[in-house]
Scaffold this motif. Structure first.
Motif, PDB file in Angstrom:
ATOM      1  N   ASN A 156      -6.572   7.240   4.347  1.00 59.89           N
ATOM      2  CA  ASN A 156      -6.307   6.894   5.641  1.00 59.89           C
ATOM      3  C   ASN A 156      -7.525   5.663   5.839  1.00 59.89           C
ATOM      4  N   THR A 157      -7.771   4.872   4.815  1.00 62.33           N
ATOM      5  CA  THR A 157      -8.794   3.696   5.315  1.00 62.33           C
ATOM      6  C   THR A 157      -7.922   2.694   5.297  1.00 62.33           C
ATOM      7  N   ARG A 158      -6.714   2.732   4.951  1.00 65.77           N
ATOM      8  CA  ARG A 158      -5.948   1.464   5.204  1.00 65.77           C
ATOM      9  C   ARG A 158      -5.977   0.467   3.977  1.00 65.77           C
ATOM     10  N   LYS A 159      -6.130   1.080   2.681  1.00 67.20           N
ATOM     11  CA  LYS A 159      -6.233   0.227   1.672  1.00 67.20           C
ATOM     12  C   LYS A 159      -4.745  -0.518   1.518  1.00 67.20           C
ATOM     13  N   SER A 160      -3.509   0.228   1.453  1.00 71.19           N
ATOM     14  CA  SER A 160      -2.211  -0.252   1.115  1.00 71.19           C
ATOM     15  C   SER A 160      -1.922  -1.364   2.471  1.00 71.19           C
ATOM     16  N   SER A 161      -2.077  -0.850   3.565  1.00 66.95           N
ATOM     17  CA  SER A 161      -2.019  -1.935   4.609  1.00 66.95           C
ATOM     18  C   SER A 161      -2.793  -3.034   4.405  1.00 66.95           C
ATOM     19  N   ALA A 185      -1.223  -6.884   3.967  1.00 65.88           N
ATOM     20  CA  ALA A 185      -1.570  -8.127   4.538  1.00 65.88           C
ATOM     21  C   ALA A 185      -1.890  -9.271   4.033  1.00 65.88           C
ATOM     22  N   LEU A 186      -3.122  -9.183   2.921  1.00 67.94           N
ATOM     23  CA  LEU A 186      -3.479  -9.995   2.341  1.00 67.94           C
ATOM     24  C   LEU A 186      -2.694 -10.796   1.398  1.00 67.94           C
ATOM     25  N   THR A 187      -1.436 -10.188   0.701  1.00 63.18           N
ATOM     26  CA  THR A 187      -0.678 -10.424  -0.217  1.00 63.18           C
ATOM     27  C   THR A 187       0.718 -10.787   0.205  1.00 63.18           C
ATOM     28  N   GLY A 188       1.182  -9.862   1.071  1.00 64.73           N
ATOM     29  CA  GLY A 188       2.710  -9.917   1.340  1.00 64.73           C
ATOM     30  C   GLY A 188       3.369  -8.908   0.197  1.00 64.73           C
ATOM     31  N   CYS A 189       2.685  -8.505  -0.535  1.00 68.86           N
ATOM     32  CA  CYS A 189       3.287  -7.651  -1.729  1.00 68.86           C
ATOM     33  C   CYS A 189       3.138  -6.251  -1.043  1.00 68.86           C
ATOM     34  N   PHE A 190       4.654  -5.759  -1.490  1.00 66.54           N
ATOM     35  CA  PHE A 190       4.915  -4.095  -1.087  1.00 66.54           C
ATOM     36  C   PHE A 190       4.362  -3.165  -2.138  1.00 66.54           C
ATOM     37  N   ASN A 191       4.560  -3.264  -3.290  1.00 71.09           N
ATOM     38  CA  ASN A 191       4.120  -2.421  -4.251  1.00 71.09           C
ATOM     39  C   ASN A 191       3.406  -3.116  -5.325  1.00 71.09           C
ATOM     40  N   ARG A 192       4.062  -3.510  -6.328  1.00 77.43           N
ATOM     41  CA  ARG A 192       3.575  -4.397  -7.420  1.00 77.43           C
ATOM     42  C   ARG A 192       4.147  -5.538  -7.796  1.00 77.43           C
ATOM     43  N   ASN A 193       3.534  -6.897  -7.752  1.00 77.79           N
ATOM     44  CA  ASN A 193       4.117  -8.174  -7.907  1.00 77.79           C
ATOM     45  C   ASN A 193       2.837  -8.977  -8.310  1.00 77.79           C
ATOM     46  N   ILE A 194       3.562 -10.543  -8.612  1.00 75.56           N
ATOM     47  CA  ILE A 194       2.515 -11.393  -8.858  1.00 75.56           C
ATOM     48  C   ILE A 194       2.634 -12.164  -7.713  1.00 75.56           C
ATOM     49  N   ARG A 195       1.194 -12.543  -7.267  1.00 75.78           N
ATOM     50  CA  ARG A 195       1.359 -13.550  -5.899  1.00 75.78           C
ATOM     51  C   ARG A 195       0.295 -14.714  -6.325  1.00 75.78           C
ATOM     52  N   GLU A 196       0.640 -15.754  -5.465  1.00 76.56           N
ATOM     53  CA  GLU A 196      -0.291 -17.051  -5.647  1.00 76.56           C
ATOM     54  C   GLU A 196      -1.206 -17.039  -4.388  1.00 76.56           C
ATOM     55  N   ILE A 197      -2.471 -17.009  -4.458  1.00 77.05           N
ATOM     56  CA  ILE A 197      -3.214 -16.848  -3.208  1.00 77.05           C
ATOM     57  C   ILE A 197      -4.327 -18.170  -3.554  1.00 77.05           C
ATOM     58  N   ARG A 198      -4.545 -18.766  -2.377  1.00 82.77           N
ATOM     59  CA  ARG A 198      -5.217 -19.919  -2.242  1.00 82.77           C
ATOM     60  C   ARG A 198      -6.783 -19.559  -1.790  1.00 82.77           C
TER      61      ARG A 198
END
Length: 151
Positions: free
Chosen positions: A11-16, A20-33
């Motif tokens: 309940n420390t909101r790690k997943s949320s 919010a940081l990445t738009g990733c639901f579970n596992r995926n590759i993202r581009e972050i600037r």
């Protein structure tokens, strides 16, 4: 491998915050600037490794299959209660990754004001975000994003 890590209990909101940081639901590759204008190609794993019952070695294999140089993942501070040898505490996971040559870029400790790490080099890369229990997700995510030096 450059690792961006979030450590927090239930309940420390790690997943949320991760979503919010990445738009990733579970596992995926993202581009972050980054704030320096670079793009990070980042493999994101939302659920904590202990919760998803992933050993350090299994996670390393999973990441190697993705052919990325940066990862974002979550850990519980403590081990999995029913199998602590396979799914240890955050410090043990991180020590394992360091022994494999990984670089821990930043650790966001969510929901507590103390840093639950004994390794001095890891403690230097960590910051506490004690209000994730009560702050709105966008506020907590903005704080972590700034700490990670991401846009």
């Amino acid at each position: 491998m450059n690792a961006y890590v979030m450590i927090g209990g239930s309940n420390t909101r790690k997943s949320s915050i991760c979503r919010a940081l990445t738009g990733c639901f579970n596992r995926n590759i993202r581009e972050i600037r980054t704030l320096s204008g670079d793009n990070l190609r980042l493999y994101v794993r939302v659920s904590s490794l202990q919760e998803s019952r992933t050993t350090p070695a299994e996670y390393v294999d999973e990441v190697n299959e993705k052919a990325v140089r940066n990862v974002l993942f979550s850990l519980w501070p403590q081990s999995q209660l029913d199998d602590p040898a396979s799914f240890p505490d955050a410090q043990t996971y991180l020590d394992d990754f360091l022994a494999r040559g990984w670089h821990v870029a930043a650790i966001a400790v969510l929901g507590q004001s103390t840093i639950p790490l004994t390794n001095p080099s890891l403690r230097q890369t960590a910051a506490a975000f004690p209000n994730t229990f009560i702050d709105p997700i966008n506020v907590s995510a903005a704080q972590v994003r700034k700490f990670f030096a991401w846009e």
